[in-house]
Design an enzyme around this catalytic site. Structure first.
Site, PDB file in Angstrom:
ATOM      1  N   MET A 150      23.087  18.701  -5.832  1.00  0.00           N
ATOM      2  CA  MET A 150      24.146  18.895  -4.567  1.00  0.00           C
ATOM      3  C   MET A 150      23.180  19.421  -3.385  1.00  0.00           C
ATOM      4  O   MET A 150      21.943  19.426  -3.345  1.00  0.00           O
ATOM      5  CB  MET A 150      24.850  19.779  -4.573  1.00  0.00           C
ATOM      6  CG  MET A 150      26.113  19.557  -5.761  1.00  0.00           C
ATOM      7  SD  MET A 150      27.549  20.910  -5.886  1.00  0.00           S
ATOM      8  CE  MET A 150      28.790  19.974  -6.584  1.00  0.00           C
ATOM      9  N   ARG A 199      27.084  25.659  -9.280  1.00  0.00           N
ATOM     10  CA  ARG A 199      27.727  26.674  -8.635  1.00  0.00           C
ATOM     11  C   ARG A 199      28.154  28.006  -9.336  1.00  0.00           C
ATOM     12  O   ARG A 199      28.632  28.788  -8.987  1.00  0.00           O
ATOM     13  CB  ARG A 199      28.892  26.228  -7.892  1.00  0.00           C
ATOM     14  CG  ARG A 199      28.483  25.377  -6.770  1.00  0.00           C
ATOM     15  CD  ARG A 199      29.347  25.470  -5.448  1.00  0.00           C
ATOM     16  NE  ARG A 199      30.678  25.318  -5.507  1.00  0.00           N
ATOM     17  CZ  ARG A 199      31.562  24.463  -5.081  1.00  0.00           C
ATOM     18  NH1 ARG A 199      31.250  23.625  -4.252  1.00  0.00           N
ATOM     19  NH2 ARG A 199      32.837  24.699  -5.242  1.00  0.00           N
ATOM     20  N   ASP A 252      23.911  25.355  -0.587  1.00  0.00           N
ATOM     21  CA  ASP A 252      23.051  24.432   0.100  1.00  0.00           C
ATOM     22  C   ASP A 252      21.773  25.226   0.922  1.00  0.00           C
ATOM     23  O   ASP A 252      20.803  24.489   1.276  1.00  0.00           O
ATOM     24  CB  ASP A 252      23.962  23.769   1.033  1.00  0.00           C
ATOM     25  CG  ASP A 252      25.081  23.420   0.360  1.00  0.00           C
ATOM     26  OD1 ASP A 252      24.964  22.886  -0.974  1.00  0.00           O
ATOM     27  OD2 ASP A 252      26.036  22.998   1.059  1.00  0.00           O
ATOM     28  N   GLY A 257      29.839  29.897   4.253  1.00  0.00           N
ATOM     29  CA  GLY A 257      28.866  29.186   4.830  1.00  0.00           C
ATOM     30  C   GLY A 257      29.050  29.009   6.279  1.00  0.00           C
ATOM     31  O   GLY A 257      30.125  29.688   6.968  1.00  0.00           O
ATOM     32  N   ASP A 258      28.296  27.946   7.044  1.00  0.00           N
ATOM     33  CA  ASP A 258      28.423  27.856   8.537  1.00  0.00           C
ATOM     34  C   ASP A 258      29.640  27.463   8.921  1.00  0.00           C
ATOM     35  O   ASP A 258      30.319  27.938  10.048  1.00  0.00           O
ATOM     36  CB  ASP A 258      27.456  26.788   9.044  1.00  0.00           C
ATOM     37  CG  ASP A 258      27.584  25.537   8.317  1.00  0.00           C
ATOM     38  OD1 ASP A 258      28.133  25.489   7.418  1.00  0.00           O
ATOM     39  OD2 ASP A 258      26.734  24.477   8.795  1.00  0.00           O
ATOM     40  N   ILE A 268      27.879  22.683 -12.001  1.00  0.00           N
ATOM     41  CA  ILE A 268      27.203  23.454 -12.864  1.00  0.00           C
ATOM     42  C   ILE A 268      26.241  24.395 -11.942  1.00  0.00           C
ATOM     43  O   ILE A 268      26.120  25.466 -12.211  1.00  0.00           O
ATOM     44  CB  ILE A 268      26.492  22.620 -13.789  1.00  0.00           C
ATOM     45  CG1 ILE A 268      27.519  22.124 -14.717  1.00  0.00           C
ATOM     46  CG2 ILE A 268      25.444  23.482 -14.292  1.00  0.00           C
ATOM     47  CD1 ILE A 268      26.772  21.338 -16.032  1.00  0.00           C
ATOM     48  N   ARG A 271      17.852   6.770 -16.724  1.00  0.00           N
ATOM     49  CA  ARG A 271      19.110   7.369 -16.914  1.00  0.00           C
ATOM     50  C   ARG A 271      19.052   8.510 -15.839  1.00  0.00           C
ATOM     51  O   ARG A 271      18.210   8.702 -15.244  1.00  0.00           O
ATOM     52  CB  ARG A 271      18.942   8.178 -18.311  1.00  0.00           C
ATOM     53  CG  ARG A 271      18.701   7.274 -19.723  1.00  0.00           C
ATOM     54  CD  ARG A 271      20.042   6.746 -19.988  1.00  0.00           C
ATOM     55  NE  ARG A 271      19.976   6.027 -21.278  1.00  0.00           N
ATOM     56  CZ  ARG A 271      19.654   4.780 -21.460  1.00  0.00           C
ATOM     57  NH1 ARG A 271      19.119   3.828 -20.422  1.00  0.00           N
ATOM     58  NH2 ARG A 271      19.559   4.140 -22.704  1.00  0.00           N
ATOM     59  N   GLU A 315      22.126  14.838  -3.100  1.00  0.00           N
ATOM     60  CA  GLU A 315      23.210  14.093  -3.202  1.00  0.00           C
ATOM     61  C   GLU A 315      23.445  13.165  -1.763  1.00  0.00           C
ATOM     62  O   GLU A 315      23.987  12.181  -1.700  1.00  0.00           O
ATOM     63  CB  GLU A 315      24.564  14.615  -3.382  1.00  0.00           C
ATOM     64  CG  GLU A 315      24.873  15.785  -2.276  1.00  0.00           C
ATOM     65  CD  GLU A 315      25.996  16.826  -2.748  1.00  0.00           C
ATOM     66  OE1 GLU A 315      26.756  16.469  -3.588  1.00  0.00           O
ATOM     67  OE2 GLU A 315      26.062  17.570  -1.773  1.00  0.00           O
TER      68      GLU A 315
END
Ligand code: F6P
Length: 360
Positions: A184, A287, A142, A116-117, A285, A278, A237
């Site tokens: 996420m 990933r 992401d 990633g970055d 999960i 709920r 998130e």
């Protein structure tokens, strides 16, 4: 065919689906087409901090089964910046010199880093310090790496989050509940907006768009008036509280990470609307598991293109997906911005056009 080369490959940062297919593609192109050697470096830069360095010689057979495998068989880490590496005695030390020395000891002509970055920035800095040739491949669920429409792993994560919404739909309807799915994405709402639309969410909350609990409850009441006594909400998130506070959880070692905004919302929404709520936190999960066909395609295209850049002697570049093609961009430009969801993004407009509440 060009001169013989020995190249290294490593995976760095959080894992995701599609890393193994990209390793496979690199080996097939470098070994199969060009007849080079490929060394797989274990556990990202940490493999280059070992003495001797931890590497595997990758041949065509060793990567044969990888197309459908999740994770990365080379291992990875999202901890331990080599420029400020945490030592067992609690101090931090700059271990970049060891990595550079080992790179040269291995006789590598170039390094391919999949990250990633953050990882790409570290690897690019190491390459400049050590005077070595570096090419980057973007990966992250992401999808926040700039200058590329796709990063490896995003599509699989969106598929998983969409399937979660599909499943929640029926149980939400059966019990007349408000179901909240927390996904996420770090500080970008790409997973939530994409999966929210694809999975038929009624409310999508992303960090880039401020919301009020009142607006969410209005949506719930509006649906009730239409005879729909349930509501599906997807939240990123990193969405903050109504007052702008970050919602994080801290473990026994005092390490803090995103988590808990789903429950925060559930509590506020149930008080405000009277609805039964709920929460499902999808977590890692997203990933794992088998890479989607699109992630396999992206990984394959990026792997081939990265090796071709090395064959052409083009370094300090990141492969990128832009307008139906694989191109390459200067790494310095790719890491200078963090790509969040734009207010004018097509998916934001699509969500609004579908009558999905974005909380504002
Ligand atoms: O960057 C990928 C990511 O999965 C984020 O979406 C998430 O916030 C973070 O990594 C989780 O990191 P860890 O695996 O360290 O819990």
């Amino acid at each position: 065919m060009g001169e013989h080369k020995r190249i290294g490959i490593l995976t760095s940062g959080g894992d995701c689906a599609g890393l193994n297919p990209v390793i496979r593609a690199v080996v097939r192109r470098a070994v199969g087409t060009y007849g080079w050697e490929v060394l797989g470096i274990c556990r990202a830069t940490q493999g280059l901090m070992q003495h001797p360095p931890q590497v595997l010689l990758l041949d065509m057979d060793s990567v044969d089964p990888l197309l459908t495998h999740g994770g990365t068989f080379l291992g990875t880490t999202n901890q331990g910046d080599p420029f400020a590496f945490p030592m067992p005695d609690g101090t931090v030390t700059d271990r970049s010199g060891e990595i550079v020395d080992n790179y040269h000891k291995l006789g590598l002509n170039a390094l391919i880093g999949i990250g990633g970055d953050g990882s790409i920035a570290i690897l690019s800095r190491l390459a400049k310090q050590g005077g070595f040739n570096f090419v980057a491949i973007p990966k992250t669920i992401d999808n926040d790496v700039d200058l590329t429409e796709r990063a490896i792993g995003f599509d699989t994560a969106v598929n998983i989050a969409t399937e979660a919404l599909d499943r929640l739909h029926f149980t939400a309807a059966s019990h007349s509940r408000v179901m909240i799915l927390e996904v996420m994405g770090r500080d970008a709402g790409h997973i939530a907006i994409a999966a929210g639309i694809a999975g038929g969410a009624d409310v999508i909350l992303i960090p880039e768009i401020p919301y009020t609990i009142e607006n969410i409850c209005q949506k719930i009441w509006q649906r009730q008036q239409q005879g729909k006594n349930y509501c599906l909400i997807i939240v990123s998130e990193a969405v903050r509280t109504e007052d702008g506070e970050r919602v994080t959880s801290t473990n026994a070692l005092s390490q803090s990470r995103y988590g808990g905004v789903g429950q925060y919302l559930a509590d506020r929404i149930s008080v405000c609307s009277g609805a039964e709520t709920r929460v499902t936190v999808l977590g890692h999960i997203q990933r794992g598991g088998t890479p989607s066909p699109l992630d396999r395609l992206t990984a394959s295209a990026f792997g081939v293109a990265a090796v071709d850049l090395i064959a052409e002697g083009h370094y300090d570049r990141m492969v990128s997906w832009q307008e139906r093609q694989v191109v390459s961009v200067p790494i310095s430009e790719a890491i200078s911005h963090y790509r969040v969801v734009d207010a004018e993004d097509t998916l934001v407009k699509t969500a609004r056009g579908l009558g999905i509440c974005l909380g504002d």
